[in-house]
Design a protein around this motif. Sequence first.
Motif, PDB file in Angstrom:
ATOM      1  N   ALA A  62       3.975   5.421  -5.760  1.00 47.98           N
ATOM      2  CA  ALA A  62       3.878   5.389  -7.223  1.00 47.98           C
ATOM      3  C   ALA A  62       2.898   6.442  -7.724  1.00 47.98           C
ATOM      4  O   ALA A  62       3.148   7.093  -8.751  1.00 47.98           O
ATOM      5  CB  ALA A  62       3.438   3.997  -7.683  1.00 47.98           C
ATOM      6  N   VAL A  63       1.785   6.634  -7.014  1.00 45.46           N
ATOM      7  CA  VAL A  63       0.809   7.647  -7.420  1.00 45.46           C
ATOM      8  C   VAL A  63       1.412   9.041  -7.299  1.00 45.46           C
ATOM      9  O   VAL A  63       1.272   9.879  -8.202  1.00 45.46           O
ATOM     10  CB  VAL A  63      -0.470   7.530  -6.568  1.00 45.46           C
ATOM     11  CG1 VAL A  63      -1.403   8.711  -6.823  1.00 45.46           C
ATOM     12  CG2 VAL A  63      -1.193   6.220  -6.892  1.00 45.46           C
ATOM     13  N   ARG A  64       2.105   9.305  -6.189  1.00 52.64           N
ATOM     14  CA  ARG A  64       2.733  10.619  -6.015  1.00 52.64           C
ATOM     15  C   ARG A  64       3.790  10.869  -7.086  1.00 52.64           C
ATOM     16  O   ARG A  64       3.909  11.978  -7.608  1.00 52.64           O
ATOM     17  CB  ARG A  64       3.358  10.726  -4.618  1.00 52.64           C
ATOM     18  CG  ARG A  64       2.356  10.809  -3.481  1.00 52.64           C
ATOM     19  CD  ARG A  64       3.026  11.288  -2.203  1.00 52.64           C
ATOM     20  NE  ARG A  64       4.053  10.358  -1.753  1.00 52.64           N
ATOM     21  CZ  ARG A  64       3.860   9.365  -0.909  1.00 52.64           C
ATOM     22  NH1 ARG A  64       2.644   9.159  -0.412  1.00 52.64           N
ATOM     23  NH2 ARG A  64       4.849   8.576  -0.544  1.00 52.64           N
ATOM     24  N   ARG A  65       4.546   9.842  -7.404  1.00 57.77           N
ATOM     25  CA  ARG A  65       5.577   9.990  -8.427  1.00 57.77           C
ATOM     26  C   ARG A  65       4.950  10.263  -9.795  1.00 57.77           C
ATOM     27  O   ARG A  65       5.432  11.118 -10.553  1.00 57.77           O
ATOM     28  CB  ARG A  65       6.433   8.721  -8.490  1.00 57.77           C
ATOM     29  CG  ARG A  65       7.537   8.771  -9.532  1.00 57.77           C
ATOM     30  CD  ARG A  65       8.362   7.496  -9.521  1.00 57.77           C
ATOM     31  NE  ARG A  65       9.380   7.518 -10.554  1.00 57.77           N
ATOM     32  CZ  ARG A  65       9.174   7.194 -11.817  1.00 57.77           C
ATOM     33  NH1 ARG A  65       7.964   6.795 -12.209  1.00 57.77           N
ATOM     34  NH2 ARG A  65      10.150   7.241 -12.701  1.00 57.77           N
ATOM     35  N   ALA A  66       3.855   9.557 -10.112  1.00 59.38           N
ATOM     36  CA  ALA A  66       3.190   9.777 -11.398  1.00 59.38           C
ATOM     37  C   ALA A  66       2.642  11.199 -11.494  1.00 59.38           C
ATOM     38  O   ALA A  66       2.749  11.843 -12.542  1.00 59.38           O
ATOM     39  CB  ALA A  66       2.065   8.753 -11.583  1.00 59.38           C
ATOM     40  N   LEU A  67       2.078  11.705 -10.409  1.00 58.02           N
ATOM     41  CA  LEU A  67       1.559  13.081 -10.411  1.00 58.02           C
ATOM     42  C   LEU A  67       2.692  14.091 -10.581  1.00 58.02           C
ATOM     43  O   LEU A  67       2.535  15.095 -11.282  1.00 58.02           O
ATOM     44  CB  LEU A  67       0.787  13.349  -9.120  1.00 58.02           C
ATOM     45  CG  LEU A  67      -0.544  12.609  -8.967  1.00 58.02           C
ATOM     46  CD1 LEU A  67      -1.139  12.880  -7.585  1.00 58.02           C
ATOM     47  CD2 LEU A  67      -1.526  13.022 -10.050  1.00 58.02           C
ATOM     48  N   ARG A  68       3.831  13.829  -9.935  1.00 54.86           N
ATOM     49  CA  ARG A  68       4.968  14.738 -10.059  1.00 54.86           C
ATOM     50  C   ARG A  68       5.500  14.756 -11.482  1.00 54.86           C
ATOM     51  O   ARG A  68       5.825  15.813 -12.031  1.00 54.86           O
ATOM     52  CB  ARG A  68       6.055  14.325  -9.074  1.00 54.86           C
ATOM     53  CG  ARG A  68       7.244  15.284  -9.045  1.00 54.86           C
ATOM     54  CD  ARG A  68       8.232  14.928  -7.935  1.00 54.86           C
ATOM     55  NE  ARG A  68       8.853  13.629  -8.166  1.00 54.86           N
ATOM     56  CZ  ARG A  68       8.591  12.530  -7.478  1.00 54.86           C
ATOM     57  NH1 ARG A  68       7.690  12.577  -6.497  1.00 54.86           N
ATOM     58  NH2 ARG A  68       9.212  11.392  -7.736  1.00 54.86           N
TER      59      ARG A  68
ATOM     60  N   GLU B 121       2.272   1.703  -3.428  1.00 53.70           N
ATOM     61  CA  GLU B 121       1.285   2.217  -4.373  1.00 53.70           C
ATOM     62  C   GLU B 121       1.099   3.721  -4.201  1.00 53.70           C
ATOM     63  O   GLU B 121       0.974   4.464  -5.175  1.00 53.70           O
ATOM     64  CB  GLU B 121      -0.041   1.492  -4.174  1.00 53.70           C
ATOM     65  CG  GLU B 121       0.004   0.016  -4.595  1.00 53.70           C
ATOM     66  CD  GLU B 121      -1.245  -0.735  -4.199  1.00 53.70           C
ATOM     67  OE1 GLU B 121      -2.109  -0.113  -3.548  1.00 53.70           O
ATOM     68  OE2 GLU B 121      -1.352  -1.922  -4.540  1.00 53.70           O
ATOM     69  N   ARG B 122       1.079   4.170  -2.953  1.00 60.31           N
ATOM     70  CA  ARG B 122       0.948   5.616  -2.714  1.00 60.31           C
ATOM     71  C   ARG B 122       2.155   6.366  -3.273  1.00 60.31           C
ATOM     72  O   ARG B 122       2.011   7.440  -3.872  1.00 60.31           O
ATOM     73  CB  ARG B 122       0.809   5.881  -1.215  1.00 60.31           C
ATOM     74  CG  ARG B 122      -0.501   5.380  -0.607  1.00 60.31           C
ATOM     75  CD  ARG B 122      -0.482   5.540   0.896  1.00 60.31           C
ATOM     76  NE  ARG B 122      -1.718   5.029   1.497  1.00 60.31           N
ATOM     77  CZ  ARG B 122      -1.901   4.867   2.800  1.00 60.31           C
ATOM     78  NH1 ARG B 122      -0.925   5.185   3.644  1.00 60.31           N
ATOM     79  NH2 ARG B 122      -3.042   4.396   3.269  1.00 60.31           N
TER      80      ARG B 122
ATOM     81  N   THR C 293       0.833  -1.208   0.000  1.00 63.38           N
ATOM     82  CA  THR C 293       0.000   0.000   0.000  1.00 63.38           C
ATOM     83  C   THR C 293       0.862   1.249   0.000  1.00 63.38           C
ATOM     84  O   THR C 293       0.596   2.206  -0.721  1.00 63.38           O
ATOM     85  CB  THR C 293      -0.925  -0.007   1.233  1.00 63.38           C
ATOM     86  OG1 THR C 293      -1.712  -1.185   1.219  1.00 63.38           O
ATOM     87  CG2 THR C 293      -1.825   1.212   1.229  1.00 63.38           C
ATOM     88  N   GLU C 294       1.931   1.246   0.815  1.00 62.48           N
ATOM     89  CA  GLU C 294       2.832   2.394   0.833  1.00 62.48           C
ATOM     90  C   GLU C 294       3.519   2.570  -0.514  1.00 62.48           C
ATOM     91  O   GLU C 294       3.701   3.687  -0.999  1.00 62.48           O
ATOM     92  CB  GLU C 294       3.863   2.194   1.939  1.00 62.48           C
ATOM     93  CG  GLU C 294       4.815   3.380   2.101  1.00 62.48           C
ATOM     94  CD  GLU C 294       5.795   3.160   3.240  1.00 62.48           C
ATOM     95  OE1 GLU C 294       6.687   4.005   3.407  1.00 62.48           O
ATOM     96  OE2 GLU C 294       5.662   2.138   3.947  1.00 62.48           O
TER      97      GLU C 294
END
Length: 413
Positions: A94-100, A91-92, A88-89
């Motif tokens: 990865a989401v933050r990295r994709a947004l950046r 995945e979070r 879960t950590e």
Amino acid sequence: MFIVSATCCSLGKRQARSFLGRCWKGTGAGCAFRSGNCGLRAATGCSLRACSSELDASSDAVRAGDNFGQRASDADQGRPVHQVGRQTEGERFAVRRALRVFLKFTRPHTMLGSAVSICSLSLMGSVSAGQALGAATLPLWTQLFPVLLVGLVPALLMNIYIVGLNQLCDIPVDRVNKPYLPLASGELSVPAAVSLVGMCLLGSFSLGFWLPQSTAALRFALVASCILGTLYSLPPIRLKRFPLLASLCILVVRGAVVNIGFYLHARSAVMSLRGPWLAELSPLIKFTTVFFAAYGIVIALMKDIPDAKGDNQHQLSSFTLQFGERNIFRFCVTMLIFMFIAGGIFCMSSALATVPRHRAFAAGGFHFVAAAWLRWRSRASMMEAHRSEVVYNFYMDIWKLFYLEYVVLPLLL
């Protein structure tokens, strides 16, 4: 032992084990266990096992939290439960990295410039329409918000298409000039960037053409921006290879297309006009168009100064390579100072006689202060125009003035 068990169950897992250790050593249970006291050993062992089982169950329940369903699914698939928190950590992250990565891909300073300009132009067009119709303030504001959204969202999507296409066509050059960009650094793959650019183009045209409050002016602005942005970057035409044509392209988009297009979009959406466009241009919007056309030239010239190394390696002609960094830098600063002085004079002129004097003098004062600040700010950078980071910082300061100009212009309504 019942007291020990209850105490263990009320503590955390580590605290409970420490507590049991102290109790075990502090009583005769350990001695009795070693001496063969089977009854005490059995009672103590049962209590310890029960407490340990309760602690494990309690600890698992706490860790499960809101992800109980996912953890149950993981258990069904045979994965260890303790790995779910790490997944879960991850995945979070990865989401933050994709947004950046997406944010860097959109070139935020251009997105902010488009957003501020369209908001200001929509306000100017709506107020102009409201004054012509004699509309009350409340109905005008209730009409402004949907008109603003109809123009803003497609424009931002088109902005992503244009800057994204430019990055796709400039990967080798950006590896030298802008290695921090996602495509140049490898953070974003080319197929993903192509998909993103295509979706933004499709979304921009879909919203701009079929939303209920879409206007002919908005469609014109989107189509013209798309054509010029594509010709600027995409081979075989690739206008950016030719310094004069590249400057003219940015001049037309930032000057005429954006300012006239979105001003008339807001005005015609409020008034439901179908008449000639140019007949509706006010002195303020004419000044805005000329001012930001010149500003577009400065942006086009200034952005090439930090890129001189990569442009030279890949044989991309620019005025910086022809005339030198310091000469182009000096020309851009001089042009900006002249523009802001002229803008201050315009704000206080008779062309805006209907504007309250205190607002006209406030807007004029901003232009004179901006001109003085540019003169002061450029002194330190002039001697280091050959250093990319110095010029880039000055270039970003120019964008800040760009935003502020659009914030000040509604004072002249």
